[in-house]
Design a protein around this motif. Structure first.
Motif, PDB file in Angstrom:
ATOM      1  N   THR A 294      -3.693  13.633  -4.529  1.00 15.49           N
ATOM      2  CA  THR A 294      -2.709  13.643  -5.083  1.00 15.49           C
ATOM      3  C   THR A 294      -3.500  14.019  -6.334  1.00 15.49           C
ATOM      4  O   THR A 294      -3.756  13.591  -7.596  1.00 15.49           O
TER       5      THR A 294
ATOM      6  N   GLU B 194       1.354  18.411 -11.062  1.00 18.99           N
ATOM      7  CA  GLU B 194       1.875  17.100 -11.962  1.00 18.99           C
ATOM      8  C   GLU B 194       2.324  16.390 -10.604  1.00 18.99           C
ATOM      9  O   GLU B 194       2.545  15.292 -10.973  1.00 18.99           O
ATOM     10  N   LYS B 195       1.210  16.280  -9.769  1.00 21.87           N
ATOM     11  CA  LYS B 195       0.958  15.622  -8.631  1.00 21.87           C
ATOM     12  C   LYS B 195       0.487  13.691  -9.309  1.00 21.87           C
ATOM     13  O   LYS B 195       1.509  12.761  -8.937  1.00 21.87           O
TER      14      LYS B 195
ATOM     15  N   GLU C 235       3.850  12.427 -10.817  1.00 20.82           N
ATOM     16  CA  GLU C 235       5.162  12.469  -9.146  1.00 20.82           C
ATOM     17  C   GLU C 235       4.591  11.218  -8.530  1.00 20.82           C
ATOM     18  O   GLU C 235       5.128  10.229  -8.387  1.00 20.82           O
TER      19      GLU C 235
ATOM     20  N   PHE D 153       4.883   8.200 -10.609  1.00 21.07           N
ATOM     21  CA  PHE D 153       6.516   7.311 -11.358  1.00 21.07           C
ATOM     22  C   PHE D 153       7.343   6.837 -10.019  1.00 21.07           C
ATOM     23  O   PHE D 153       7.974   6.049 -10.618  1.00 21.07           O
ATOM     24  N   ILE D 154       6.756   6.980  -9.033  1.00 24.20           N
ATOM     25  CA  ILE D 154       6.864   6.472  -7.534  1.00 24.20           C
ATOM     26  C   ILE D 154       6.480   4.770  -7.557  1.00 24.20           C
ATOM     27  O   ILE D 154       7.415   4.119  -7.350  1.00 24.20           O
TER      28      ILE D 154
ATOM     29  N   TYR E 282      14.570  11.033 -13.028  1.00 24.51           N
ATOM     30  CA  TYR E 282      13.715  10.800 -11.828  1.00 24.51           C
ATOM     31  C   TYR E 282      14.148  10.650  -9.853  1.00 24.51           C
ATOM     32  O   TYR E 282      13.515   9.921  -9.881  1.00 24.51           O
TER      33      TYR E 282
ATOM     34  N   TYR F 176      12.374  10.911  -7.155  1.00 30.47           N
ATOM     35  CA  TYR F 176      11.763   9.970  -6.970  1.00 30.47           C
ATOM     36  C   TYR F 176      11.977   8.936  -6.649  1.00 30.47           C
ATOM     37  O   TYR F 176      11.048   8.302  -5.479  1.00 30.47           O
TER      38      TYR F 176
ATOM     39  N   PHE G  43       4.128   8.940  -0.754  1.00 26.67           N
ATOM     40  CA  PHE G  43       4.075  10.638  -1.832  1.00 26.67           C
ATOM     41  C   PHE G  43       3.936  11.879  -0.819  1.00 26.67           C
ATOM     42  O   PHE G  43       4.961  12.755  -0.497  1.00 26.67           O
TER      43      PHE G  43
END
Length: 220
Positions: free
Chosen positions: A137, A141-142, A145, A148-149, A174, A177, A195
């Motif tokens: 990851t 933007e990984k 992301e 956020f998860i 969001y 996510y 993810f």
């Protein structure tokens, strides 16, 4: 592997649960929305869950997920009732009649049903295999992301905690996510694995969505 199976079974059951609602919402489509039922179910389940947690009706936990799923089930039962209400019999049972109609449609369109199921499984499995061999990851933007998860998984309410600014909620869109975190929480999957499985799921849903679009355009 086991997490992939859990996700596949969850999405398949979610699609079956939502199909009566798709049947009601898309009467003009040749496949009555069958190819879209998984995506529709995930979006509706996610929206109900997000709204309930945001309003303080539920918590961001398994109980909240089950409560939201029960609400989605109620919508599908309502759709079955509406579908079967005009089919009068001696022992009139609108929900049973509606369920019978959807089952009969599935039997008469078995080839399409099996094609959708096979396409989703293959597409989901292929991209899950790709991500399993390249699970990093990093880049673009990984990192954000997955942050956020994980933040959503750790937050009891919405908006979730901002992973960069302690004490504040995420000031960013969001909802997508939330869908990933929902499935992660429901299937006891870690954020990192979720993810990558979510990327595979988007690929699988896109594949059946594209097929369903062509099927309905050509079958119209």
């Amino acid at each position: 592997m086991i997490q992939f199976i859990f996700w596949y079974l969850t999405l398949t059951l979610l699609g079956l649960l939502t199909f009566p609602l798709a049947w009601r919402l898309f009467p003009a489509l040749a496949d009555r929305g069958y190819a879209l039922s998984r995506a529709l179910g995930l979006l509706l389940w996610g929206f109900i869950f997000w709204l309930a947690v945001s309003l303080g009706i539920a918590q961001n936990d398994t109980g909240g997920l089950l409560l939201s799923l029960a609400a989605l089930l109620a919508l599908s039962v309502w759709a079955l009732w509406r579908a079967g209400r005009g089919q009068w019999t001696m022992d009139d049972k609108p929900v049973v009649n509606g369920l019978r109609s959807t089952v009969e449609w599935a039997k008469s369109n078995l080839r399409h049903v099996l094609t959708v199921e096979a396409l989703f499984l293959v597409a989901f499995a292929v991209w899950a295999f790709v991500r399993a061999n390249n699970p990093e990851t990093v880049g673009t933007e990984k990192p954000m992301e997955i942050a956020f998860i994980n933040a959503i998984l750790r937050s009891p309410t919405f908006p979730p905690h901002d992973p960069w600014l302690s004490g504040y909620g995420i000031s960013y869109y969001y909802f997508g996510y939330v869908l990933a975190a929902m499935l992660a929480k429901f299937t006891a999957t870690s954020g990192g694995v979720a993810f990558n499985l979510m990327l595979a799921l988007v690929f699988g849903l896109s594949a059946v969505g594209a097929y369903g679009l062509l099927y309905n355009l050509l079958g119209a």
